[in-house]
Design a protein around this motif. Structure first.
Motif, mmCIF file in Angstrom:
data_model
loop_
_atom_site.group_PDB
_atom_site.id
_atom_site.type_symbol
_atom_site.label_atom_id
_atom_site.label_comp_id
_atom_site.label_asym_id
_atom_site.label_seq_id
_atom_site.Cartn_x
_atom_site.Cartn_y
_atom_site.Cartn_z
ATOM 1 N N MET A 1 0.824 -1.221 0.000
ATOM 2 C CA MET A 1 0.000 0.000 0.000
ATOM 3 C C MET A 1 0.856 1.268 0.000
ATOM 4 O O MET A 1 0.771 2.102 0.889
ATOM 5 C CB MET A 1 -0.963 0.009 1.192
ATOM 6 N N TYR A 2 1.662 1.438 -1.042
ATOM 7 C CA TYR A 2 2.446 2.656 -1.202
ATOM 8 C C TYR A 2 2.150 3.252 -2.578
ATOM 9 O O TYR A 2 1.734 2.563 -3.499
ATOM 10 C CB TYR A 2 3.944 2.398 -1.038
ATOM 11 N N GLY A 3 2.368 4.557 -2.696
ATOM 12 C CA GLY A 3 2.086 5.247 -3.947
ATOM 13 C C GLY A 3 0.625 5.614 -4.075
ATOM 14 O O GLY A 3 -0.153 5.570 -3.122
ATOM 15 N N LYS A 4 0.246 6.001 -5.286
ATOM 16 C CA LYS A 4 -1.135 6.389 -5.544
ATOM 17 C C LYS A 4 -2.060 5.176 -5.441
ATOM 18 O O LYS A 4 -1.641 4.034 -5.669
ATOM 19 C CB LYS A 4 -1.263 6.999 -6.940
ATOM 20 N N LEU B 1 0.931 22.745 -0.544
ATOM 21 C CA LEU B 1 0.479 21.358 -0.419
ATOM 22 C C LEU B 1 0.729 20.663 -1.753
ATOM 23 O O LEU B 1 0.359 21.185 -2.807
ATOM 24 C CB LEU B 1 -1.014 21.287 -0.086
ATOM 25 N N VAL B 2 1.348 19.495 -1.707
ATOM 26 C CA VAL B 2 1.527 18.665 -2.906
ATOM 27 C C VAL B 2 0.977 17.286 -2.586
ATOM 28 O O VAL B 2 1.424 16.626 -1.632
ATOM 29 C CB VAL B 2 3.007 18.568 -3.330
ATOM 30 N N SER B 3 0.012 16.849 -3.369
ATOM 31 C CA SER B 3 -0.666 15.570 -3.134
ATOM 32 C C SER B 3 -0.435 14.626 -4.306
ATOM 33 O O SER B 3 0.210 14.979 -5.300
ATOM 34 C CB SER B 3 -2.171 15.807 -2.965
ATOM 35 N N ALA B 4 -1.011 13.434 -4.199
ATOM 36 C CA ALA B 4 -0.940 12.470 -5.306
ATOM 37 C C ALA B 4 -1.560 13.037 -6.572
ATOM 38 O O ALA B 4 -1.174 12.665 -7.686
ATOM 39 C CB ALA B 4 -1.655 11.183 -4.907
ATOM 40 N N ASP B 5 -2.525 13.943 -6.408
ATOM 41 C CA ASP B 5 -3.213 14.516 -7.561
ATOM 42 C C ASP B 5 -2.345 15.509 -8.333
ATOM 43 O O ASP B 5 -2.699 15.903 -9.442
ATOM 44 C CB ASP B 5 -4.489 15.233 -7.094
ATOM 45 N N ASP B 6 -1.227 15.913 -7.737
ATOM 46 C CA ASP B 6 -0.379 16.948 -8.337
ATOM 47 C C ASP B 6 0.845 16.402 -9.059
ATOM 48 O O ASP B 6 1.614 17.178 -9.646
ATOM 49 C CB ASP B 6 0.108 17.917 -7.252
ATOM 50 N N VAL B 7 1.062 15.084 -9.001
ATOM 51 C CA VAL B 7 2.274 14.515 -9.590
ATOM 52 C C VAL B 7 1.921 13.377 -10.532
ATOM 53 O O VAL B 7 0.870 12.755 -10.415
ATOM 54 C CB VAL B 7 3.255 14.008 -8.501
ATOM 55 N N SER B 8 2.834 13.105 -11.448
ATOM 56 C CA SER B 8 2.628 12.001 -12.383
ATOM 57 C C SER B 8 3.250 10.706 -11.883
ATOM 58 O O SER B 8 2.800 9.619 -12.240
ATOM 59 C CB SER B 8 3.205 12.363 -13.759
ATOM 60 N N THR B 9 4.279 10.815 -11.032
ATOM 61 C CA THR B 9 4.984 9.633 -10.539
ATOM 62 C C THR B 9 5.180 9.732 -9.038
ATOM 63 O O THR B 9 5.633 10.757 -8.533
ATOM 64 C CB THR B 9 6.364 9.488 -11.216
ATOM 65 N N SER B 10 4.847 8.676 -8.328
ATOM 66 C CA SER B 10 4.902 8.675 -6.867
ATOM 67 C C SER B 10 6.311 8.449 -6.346
ATOM 68 O O SER B 10 7.222 8.068 -7.088
ATOM 69 C CB SER B 10 3.974 7.590 -6.307
ATOM 70 N N GLU C 1 9.578 13.726 -7.655
ATOM 71 C CA GLU C 1 8.677 14.774 -8.135
ATOM 72 C C GLU C 1 7.889 15.442 -7.007
ATOM 73 O O GLU C 1 7.745 16.674 -6.988
ATOM 74 C CB GLU C 1 7.703 14.194 -9.170
ATOM 75 N N THR C 2 7.380 14.664 -6.054
ATOM 76 C CA THR C 2 6.571 15.234 -4.969
ATOM 77 C C THR C 2 7.347 16.281 -4.189
ATOM 78 O O THR C 2 6.862 17.394 -3.943
ATOM 79 C CB THR C 2 6.095 14.120 -4.019
ATOM 80 N N PHE C 3 8.580 15.942 -3.806
ATOM 81 C CA PHE C 3 9.381 16.866 -3.005
ATOM 82 C C PHE C 3 9.904 18.033 -3.828
ATOM 83 O O PHE C 3 9.972 19.172 -3.344
ATOM 84 C CB PHE C 3 10.527 16.120 -2.331
ATOM 85 N N LEU C 4 10.267 17.784 -5.078
ATOM 86 C CA LEU C 4 10.756 18.870 -5.920
ATOM 87 C C LEU C 4 9.660 19.892 -6.210
ATOM 88 O O LEU C 4 9.912 21.106 -6.242
ATOM 89 C CB LEU C 4 11.329 18.307 -7.222
ATOM 90 N N LYS C 5 8.433 19.413 -6.389
ATOM 91 C CA LYS C 5 7.326 20.345 -6.613
ATOM 92 C C LYS C 5 7.060 21.175 -5.361
ATOM 93 O O LYS C 5 6.752 22.372 -5.451
ATOM 94 C CB LYS C 5 6.060 19.584 -7.023
ATOM 95 N N ALA C 6 7.176 20.551 -4.192
ATOM 96 C CA ALA C 6 6.974 21.296 -2.954
ATOM 97 C C ALA C 6 8.040 22.375 -2.791
ATOM 98 O O ALA C 6 7.729 23.524 -2.437
ATOM 99 C CB ALA C 6 6.991 20.345 -1.764
ATOM 100 N N ALA C 7 9.286 22.026 -3.061
ATOM 101 C CA ALA C 7 10.368 23.011 -2.968
ATOM 102 C C ALA C 7 10.151 24.150 -3.956
ATOM 103 O O ALA C 7 10.365 25.329 -3.626
ATOM 104 C CB ALA C 7 11.711 22.342 -3.221
ATOM 105 N N GLU C 8 9.697 23.808 -5.143
ATOM 106 C CA GLU C 8 9.433 24.838 -6.155
ATOM 107 C C GLU C 8 8.326 25.776 -5.690
ATOM 108 O O GLU C 8 8.422 27.000 -5.839
ATOM 109 C CB GLU C 8 9.047 24.173 -7.476
ATOM 110 N N LYS C 9 7.263 25.209 -5.119
ATOM 111 C CA LYS C 9 6.166 26.043 -4.627
ATOM 112 C C LYS C 9 6.622 26.966 -3.501
ATOM 113 O O LYS C 9 6.082 28.065 -3.328
ATOM 114 C CB LYS C 9 5.009 25.162 -4.135
ATOM 115 N N LEU C 10 7.603 26.518 -2.725
ATOM 116 C CA LEU C 10 8.131 27.332 -1.634
ATOM 117 C C LEU C 10 9.239 28.269 -2.098
ATOM 118 O O LEU C 10 9.771 29.040 -1.295
ATOM 119 C CB LEU C 10 8.665 26.433 -0.519
#
Length: 223
Positions: free
Chosen positions: A48-51, A136-145, A150-159
């Motif tokens: 039970m990991y990922g999307k 906030l970056v969720s599963a809905d915001d990334v293409s790959t879990s 991607e999840t962390f890089l998008k969060a850093a970019e938003k900040l």
């Protein structure tokens, strides 16, 4: 605070709240009881990991479900989870004070999670902590879990923060690996895994049982 740190990125499940057992029960209900997968409860926990869609494809194969069926099963699973967990919903010990201290120290903060947007909202709004998070970056915001970065890089970019200036708080090996892939240091909270499960990751800077640990209290001491 460790040098050159300007942002904290938090995973959600097992990191902000200790709810992984409730996710496991919800997934077992869907996978084994509703769909008849030949999996033990322990095997479900390992998968039970990922999307949510990735979990279903990993277990049943690429073409087993139509897109609308996956969406319905995902919604059903989250309904099981939220209904069962809501009476137990609480922050991990010490986190309320830690968030307040970080905000007072002008540390940018984000949630960067494989949870769906609705589950993030369910947690932060019921616990009244939305005001602490700049992104906030969720599963809905990334293409790959995770362990993809991607999840962390998008969060850093938003900040608007460089990856090297971020510290990630994580409870799972794949999350720590994602942080490493993103070029970020990581503090592991041992809610779900012992220290030994993270031995291969050179980006781990510390281990905590909860947010009262003296190690992270030092993050706010000025040099």
């Amino acid at each position: 605070m460790p040098s050159k740190t300007t942002a904290f990125l938090f995973d959600l499940n097992g990191t902000i709240i200790d709810d992984m057992a409730f996710h496991a029960k919800a997934w077992y209900h869907i996978l084994a009881e509703d769909l008849g997968a030949d999996l033990t409860f322990e095997e479900v926990k390992q998968e039970m990991y990922g999307k949510n869609a990735e979990v279903l494809v990993r277990i049943f194969g690429e073409d087993h479900f139509e897109k609308n069926e996956i969406e319905e099963l995902s919604s059903k699973k989250e309904n099981y989870y939220q209904t069962a967990y809501k009476p137990h919903l609480e922050l991990i010990n010490g986190l309320q004070d830690f968030l307040a201290q970080a905000a007072a120290a002008n540390v940018k903060m984000a949630i960067a999670s494989a949870a769906i947007t609705d589950n993030i909202g369910f947690v932060i709004d019921n616990l009244n902590i939305r005001q602490y998070f700049d992104a906030l970056v969720s599963a809905d915001d990334v293409s790959t879990s995770k362990p993809d970065p991607e999840t962390f890089l998008k969060a850093a970019e938003k900040l608007n923060t460089a990856p090297a200036a971020c510290i990630v708080f994580e409870d799972a090996p794949k999350g720590v690996e994602a942080a490493r892939n993103a070029g970020m240091r990581c503090v592991v909270i041992t809610t779900a895994h012992p220290k030994e499960d993270f031995a291969q990751y050179d980006n781990v800077i510390g281990y905590i049982a909860d947010y009262t640990d003296p190690y992270i209290k030092n993050f706010f001491q000025q040099p």
